[in-house]
Scaffold this motif. Structure first.
Motif, PDB file in Angstrom:
ATOM      1  N   GLU A  21       1.575   7.104   0.952  1.00 50.15           N
ATOM      2  CA  GLU A  21       0.790   8.328   0.981  1.00 50.15           C
ATOM      3  C   GLU A  21      -0.534   8.138   1.714  1.00 50.15           C
ATOM      4  OE1 GLU A  21       0.211   9.502  -3.010  1.00 50.15           O
ATOM      5  OE2 GLU A  21       2.339   9.780  -3.476  1.00 50.15           O
ATOM      6  N   LEU A  22      -0.990   6.897   1.774  1.00 49.51           N
ATOM      7  CA  LEU A  22      -2.289   6.619   2.365  1.00 49.51           C
ATOM      8  C   LEU A  22      -2.178   6.521   3.879  1.00 49.51           C
ATOM      9  CD1 LEU A  22      -3.626   3.956  -0.170  1.00 49.51           C
ATOM     10  CD2 LEU A  22      -3.967   6.434  -0.170  1.00 49.51           C
ATOM     11  N   GLY A  23      -3.101   7.166   4.561  1.00 48.19           N
ATOM     12  CA  GLY A  23      -3.068   7.188   6.014  1.00 48.19           C
ATOM     13  C   GLY A  23      -3.931   6.113   6.648  1.00 48.19           C
ATOM     14  N   THR A  24      -4.221   6.306   7.924  1.00 48.93           N
ATOM     15  CA  THR A  24      -4.958   5.305   8.698  1.00 48.93           C
ATOM     16  C   THR A  24      -6.360   5.079   8.149  1.00 48.93           C
ATOM     17  OG1 THR A  24      -3.747   5.974  10.679  1.00 48.93           O
ATOM     18  CG2 THR A  24      -5.758   4.707  11.004  1.00 48.93           C
ATOM     19  N   ARG A  25      -7.017   6.158   7.713  1.00 44.85           N
ATOM     20  CA  ARG A  25      -8.384   6.029   7.209  1.00 44.85           C
ATOM     21  C   ARG A  25      -8.436   5.104   5.995  1.00 44.85           C
ATOM     22  NH1 ARG A  25      -9.524  11.047   7.003  1.00 44.85           N
ATOM     23  NH2 ARG A  25     -10.804  11.198   8.876  1.00 44.85           N
ATOM     24  N   HIS A  26      -7.490   5.268   5.072  1.00 38.37           N
ATOM     25  CA  HIS A  26      -7.470   4.421   3.885  1.00 38.37           C
ATOM     26  C   HIS A  26      -7.078   2.980   4.232  1.00 38.37           C
ATOM     27  CE1 HIS A  26      -7.439   8.365   1.888  1.00 38.37           C
ATOM     28  NE2 HIS A  26      -7.861   7.736   0.809  1.00 38.37           N
TER      29      HIS A  26
ATOM     30  N   ILE B 209       0.843  -1.193   0.000  1.00 41.52           N
ATOM     31  CA  ILE B 209       0.000   0.000   0.000  1.00 41.52           C
ATOM     32  C   ILE B 209       0.881   1.247   0.000  1.00 41.52           C
ATOM     33  CG2 ILE B 209      -1.689   1.309   1.344  1.00 41.52           C
ATOM     34  CD1 ILE B 209      -2.793  -1.281   2.377  1.00 41.52           C
ATOM     35  N   SER B 210       0.488   2.212  -0.795  1.00 36.38           N
ATOM     36  CA  SER B 210       1.267   3.445  -0.904  1.00 36.38           C
ATOM     37  C   SER B 210       1.423   4.121   0.446  1.00 36.38           C
ATOM     38  CB  SER B 210       0.585   4.405  -1.884  1.00 36.38           C
ATOM     39  OG  SER B 210       1.227   5.654  -1.885  1.00 36.38           O
TER      40      SER B 210
END
Length: 277
Positions: free
Chosen positions: A199-204, A196-197
């Motif tokens: 750039e993606l945070g906890t929500r994603h 997973i990138s």
């Protein structure tokens, strides 16, 4: 042959009633566990039974011994695994609801999508972070209980208001079952996928994580960019366009309903009415 020779009308009626009562009890139990994780557990138990039958038929002594050891402790294991379902069944039995006839309400999938899309577009325009989860065939009761129960009629206004920053419910996921918002502020499992990138945070990661463990669908609004992301089966589509999101949601949610073509037409009719208004 001896059974049928001594069969009387009274015994026949008793046997028929016996079979009907047992069949109805099994039917009600199936209805009760439908849409929960117990369905997957029952499938696992069924596979174990099939494995045991094959090992007996083929005289696979080692496998048969292993199956016998598993079944020795099977009753205790089943009681532990199905503890929530058994407790709910006993509660319903005590309330006299176990044998009541259920009548599921007809749900309008296009109306649900319309309400969600209004909210998502509102939040995306203002860059307000959001995580919305659609429950499908696998029940999400465990995750619903981790949040604040709402059990409210789904509406775009209520859904948007939940995610307004600095409010008690804005942090966490909203879980939708049918046409109801079941809970807000729910905690979801985070994906541990290393690809997973960054750039993606906890929500994603939470949106992806819930779709890895069950058949739920997640929609995310990024608070940094306002982009909308769809998560399904552990995969995501970032910056998905409105038309594509509507189409995919309708495609995935439609099998739960009977009237398919009319709902799709009704949805676009409402969309046209909103645009003219």
């Amino acid at each position: 042959m001896d059974y049928f020779a001594g069969l009387t009308l009274q015994n026949s009626i008793k046997d028929i009633i016996d079979v009907l009562v047992v069949s109805y009890i099994i039917y009600r139990l199936i209805i009760m566990i439908r849409g929960t994780r117990a369905v997957q557990l029952l499938r696992g138990i069924f596979l174990l039974v099939i494995t045991w039958a094959l090992s007996t038929w083929l005289n696979l002594y080692t496998l048969k011994w292993l199956m016998n050891q598993i079944f020795t402790f099977g009753i205790v294991t089943v009681l532990i695994i199905f503890q929530p379902e058994l407790r709910r069944a006993l509660e319903q039995l005590g309330r006299g609801k176990l044998f009541m006839r259920s009548s599921p309400e007809e749900q309008d999938v296009s109306q649900r999508i319309s309400e969600v899309m209004k909210s998502v577009n509102y939040l995306a325009l203002r860059k307000i972070g959001a995580l919305i989860v659609f429950e499908r065939y696998t029940g999400l009761n465990d995750y619903i209980e981790s949040g604040i129960k709402m059990q409210s009629k789904l509406s775009s206004e209520l859904l948007s208001n939940v995610f307004i920053p600095n409010t008690p419910l804005h942090d966490g996921a909203v879980i939708i079952r049918g046409d109801q918002i079941m809970a807000a502020g729910c905690y979801l499992p985070l994906s541990e996928n290393p690809f997973i990138s960054k750039e993606l945070g906890t929500r994603h990661r939470a949106a992806i994580g819930i779709t890895e463990v069950c058949d739920a669908i997640s929609v995310v609004v990024s608070e940094e960019t306002g982009q909308i992301t769809l998560a399904l089966n552990g995969q995501i589509v970032r910056d998905i366009k409105e038309e594509s999101l509507i189409s995919k949601l309708f495609e995935e949610l439609r099998p739960q309903f009977k009237a398919k073509g009319t709902e799709w037409k009704a949805f676009w009719k409402r969309k046209d009415g909103d645009s003219h208004g």
